[in-house]
Design an enzyme around this catalytic site. Sequence first.
Site, PDB file in Angstrom:
ATOM      1  N   LYS A  14      40.865  22.841  28.452  1.00  0.00           N
ATOM      2  CA  LYS A  14      39.348  22.950  28.297  1.00  0.00           C
ATOM      3  C   LYS A  14      39.133  23.613  26.837  1.00  0.00           C
ATOM      4  CE  LYS A  14      38.563  25.587  31.775  1.00  0.00           C
ATOM      5  NZ  LYS A  14      39.895  25.751  32.448  1.00  0.00           N
ATOM      6  N   ARG A  90      32.181  27.436  37.463  1.00  0.00           N
ATOM      7  CA  ARG A  90      33.434  27.588  38.206  1.00  0.00           C
ATOM      8  C   ARG A  90      33.469  27.488  39.644  1.00  0.00           C
ATOM      9  NH1 ARG A  90      36.378  29.487  33.568  1.00  0.00           N
ATOM     10  NH2 ARG A  90      38.744  29.397  33.937  1.00  0.00           N
ATOM     11  N   ARG A 129      51.676  29.828  26.194  1.00  0.00           N
ATOM     12  CA  ARG A 129      50.600  30.456  25.435  1.00  0.00           C
ATOM     13  C   ARG A 129      50.712  31.974  25.403  1.00  0.00           C
ATOM     14  NH1 ARG A 129      44.485  28.915  26.925  1.00  0.00           N
ATOM     15  NH2 ARG A 129      45.117  30.052  28.674  1.00  0.00           N
ATOM     16  N   ARG A 135      47.025  37.736  25.650  1.00  0.00           N
ATOM     17  CA  ARG A 135      46.129  37.806  26.900  1.00  0.00           C
ATOM     18  C   ARG A 135      46.918  38.138  28.315  1.00  0.00           C
ATOM     19  NH1 ARG A 135      42.468  32.150  27.420  1.00  0.00           N
ATOM     20  NH2 ARG A 135      42.914  32.664  29.837  1.00  0.00           N
ATOM     21  N   ARG A 146      45.623  32.433  39.399  1.00  0.00           N
ATOM     22  CA  ARG A 146      44.213  31.618  38.927  1.00  0.00           C
ATOM     23  C   ARG A 146      44.350  30.377  39.318  1.00  0.00           C
ATOM     24  NH1 ARG A 146      45.543  32.636  32.735  1.00  0.00           N
ATOM     25  NH2 ARG A 146      43.972  31.196  32.355  1.00  0.00           N
TER      26      ARG A 146
HETATM   27  P1  B4P Z   1      43.327  25.588  27.789  1.00  0.00           P
HETATM   28  O1  B4P Z   1      43.216  24.901  29.020  1.00  0.00           O
HETATM   29  O2  B4P Z   1      42.693  25.075  26.658  1.00  0.00           O
HETATM   30  O3  B4P Z   1      42.951  27.053  28.253  1.00  0.00           O
HETATM   31  P2  B4P Z   1      41.360  27.547  28.364  1.00  0.00           P
HETATM   32  O4  B4P Z   1      40.484  27.105  27.873  1.00  0.00           O
HETATM   33  O5  B4P Z   1      41.675  29.230  27.912  1.00  0.00           O
HETATM   34  O6  B4P Z   1      41.353  27.735  30.009  1.00  0.00           O
HETATM   35  P3  B4P Z   1      41.526  28.881  31.125  1.00  0.00           P
HETATM   36  O7  B4P Z   1      40.925  28.683  32.292  1.00  0.00           O
HETATM   37  O8  B4P Z   1      43.060  29.359  30.778  1.00  0.00           O
HETATM   38  O9  B4P Z   1      40.619  30.254  30.514  1.00  0.00           O
HETATM   39  P4  B4P Z   1      39.161  30.782  30.318  1.00  0.00           P
HETATM   40  O10 B4P Z   1      39.149  31.680  29.409  1.00  0.00           O
HETATM   41  O11 B4P Z   1      38.290  29.784  30.848  1.00  0.00           O
HETATM   42  O12 B4P Z   1      44.740  25.689  27.113  1.00  0.00           O
HETATM   43  C1  B4P Z   1      45.685  26.147  27.810  1.00  0.00           C
HETATM   44  C2  B4P Z   1      47.222  25.990  27.047  1.00  0.00           C
HETATM   45  O13 B4P Z   1      47.430  24.625  26.836  1.00  0.00           O
HETATM   46  C3  B4P Z   1      46.881  26.397  25.392  1.00  0.00           C
HETATM   47  O14 B4P Z   1      48.002  26.933  24.824  1.00  0.00           O
HETATM   48  C4  B4P Z   1      47.083  24.836  24.556  1.00  0.00           C
HETATM   49  O15 B4P Z   1      47.371  24.601  23.516  1.00  0.00           O
HETATM   50  C5  B4P Z   1      47.803  24.105  25.721  1.00  0.00           C
HETATM   51  N1  B4P Z   1      47.430  22.932  25.643  1.00  0.00           N
HETATM   52  C6  B4P Z   1      46.099  22.216  25.817  1.00  0.00           C
HETATM   53  N2  B4P Z   1      46.344  20.793  25.839  1.00  0.00           N
HETATM   54  C7  B4P Z   1      47.481  20.473  25.577  1.00  0.00           C
HETATM   55  C8  B4P Z   1      48.311  19.225  25.848  1.00  0.00           C
HETATM   56  N3  B4P Z   1      47.521  18.243  26.157  1.00  0.00           N
HETATM   57  N4  B4P Z   1      49.474  19.300  25.744  1.00  0.00           N
HETATM   58  C9  B4P Z   1      50.424  20.463  25.821  1.00  0.00           C
HETATM   59  N5  B4P Z   1      49.538  21.445  25.753  1.00  0.00           N
HETATM   60  C10 B4P Z   1      48.386  21.636  25.663  1.00  0.00           C
HETATM   61  O16 B4P Z   1      39.200  31.872  31.898  1.00  0.00           O
HETATM   62  C11 B4P Z   1      39.903  33.000  31.719  1.00  0.00           C
HETATM   63  C12 B4P Z   1      39.432  33.901  33.054  1.00  0.00           C
HETATM   64  O17 B4P Z   1      37.843  34.282  32.787  1.00  0.00           O
HETATM   65  C13 B4P Z   1      39.334  33.140  34.548  1.00  0.00           C
HETATM   66  O18 B4P Z   1      40.623  33.240  35.038  1.00  0.00           O
HETATM   67  C14 B4P Z   1      38.132  34.104  35.177  1.00  0.00           C
HETATM   68  O19 B4P Z   1      38.905  35.163  35.723  1.00  0.00           O
HETATM   69  C15 B4P Z   1      37.113  34.393  34.034  1.00  0.00           C
HETATM   70  N6  B4P Z   1      36.017  33.398  33.826  1.00  0.00           N
HETATM   71  C16 B4P Z   1      36.015  32.584  32.949  1.00  0.00           C
HETATM   72  N7  B4P Z   1      34.805  32.007  33.111  1.00  0.00           N
HETATM   73  C17 B4P Z   1      34.556  32.362  34.240  1.00  0.00           C
HETATM   74  C18 B4P Z   1      33.480  32.014  35.015  1.00  0.00           C
HETATM   75  N8  B4P Z   1      32.400  30.930  34.880  1.00  0.00           N
HETATM   76  N9  B4P Z   1      33.076  32.528  36.426  1.00  0.00           N
HETATM   77  C19 B4P Z   1      33.830  33.416  36.831  1.00  0.00           C
HETATM   78  N10 B4P Z   1      35.091  33.892  36.018  1.00  0.00           N
HETATM   79  C20 B4P Z   1      35.026  33.361  34.903  1.00  0.00           C
END
Ligand code: B4P
Length: 190
Positions: A14, A90, A129, A135, A146
Amino acid sequence: MKNVVIFGAPGSGKGTQSELIIKEFGLAHISTGDVLRAEIANGTELGKTAKGYMDNGQLVPDSLIIDILASVLDSKGKNIPGVIFDGFPRTIAQAEALNAMLKERGTQINVVVGLEVEEDELIKRIVERGKTSGRSDDNAETAKKRLSTYFNQTLPLKDFYVKEGKYASIKGMGSIESIFADIKKAIENA
Ligand code: B4P
């Protein structure tokens, strides 16, 4: 205005794809994960509460997220071509709140880009990551929690948006560029 939700499991890409979408379409970016991490870094009350949930692989309560989302949305101003919502909504309650919030502002969600990635690959990406992200939720144990939170509380949203006719399913495995090419088409067609 073009408003996009980027939807998928933790580690589905994402944040990665949001950066490319912003470059291509000039959308304002709202990542609830980034907002919460900034609150933690600033030592706010919200940050202190959020950290406990995040480190345990749980969602931060809807009421806290929905309140902060409205003020972050308004802080982006009125002269923007649209917003990419990354990591929000979410839960069904968050999706309903988002629909109401956008309606009040005379706009709506145009498309929900759903990144579909296999479970093993998700854990692999998060653990990888974790080697550099600093993190505290990027480790195998929390990643599994998660994912289970995602399946129980977030995945039901897919049906919610399918019923609204807004869900675009995108294969989220393969090169970042090829995934983005599919996303670009989905946004252009929305
Ligand atoms: P991403 O999937 O981009 O990770 P993210 O955006 O950080 O999503 P995530 O769900 O982990 O965290 P968020 O901050 O939203 O990438 C993951 C990895 O994969 C990276 O290292 C990237 O380089 C790699 N990658 C990407 N594409 C690739 C490909 N094609 N091939 C290989 N590798 C690839 O949320 C964190 C926490 O915050 C949640 O668990 C929750 O506790 C809280 N939170 C956030 N929003 C919330 C909400 N709306 N409601 C309640 N809690 C919330």
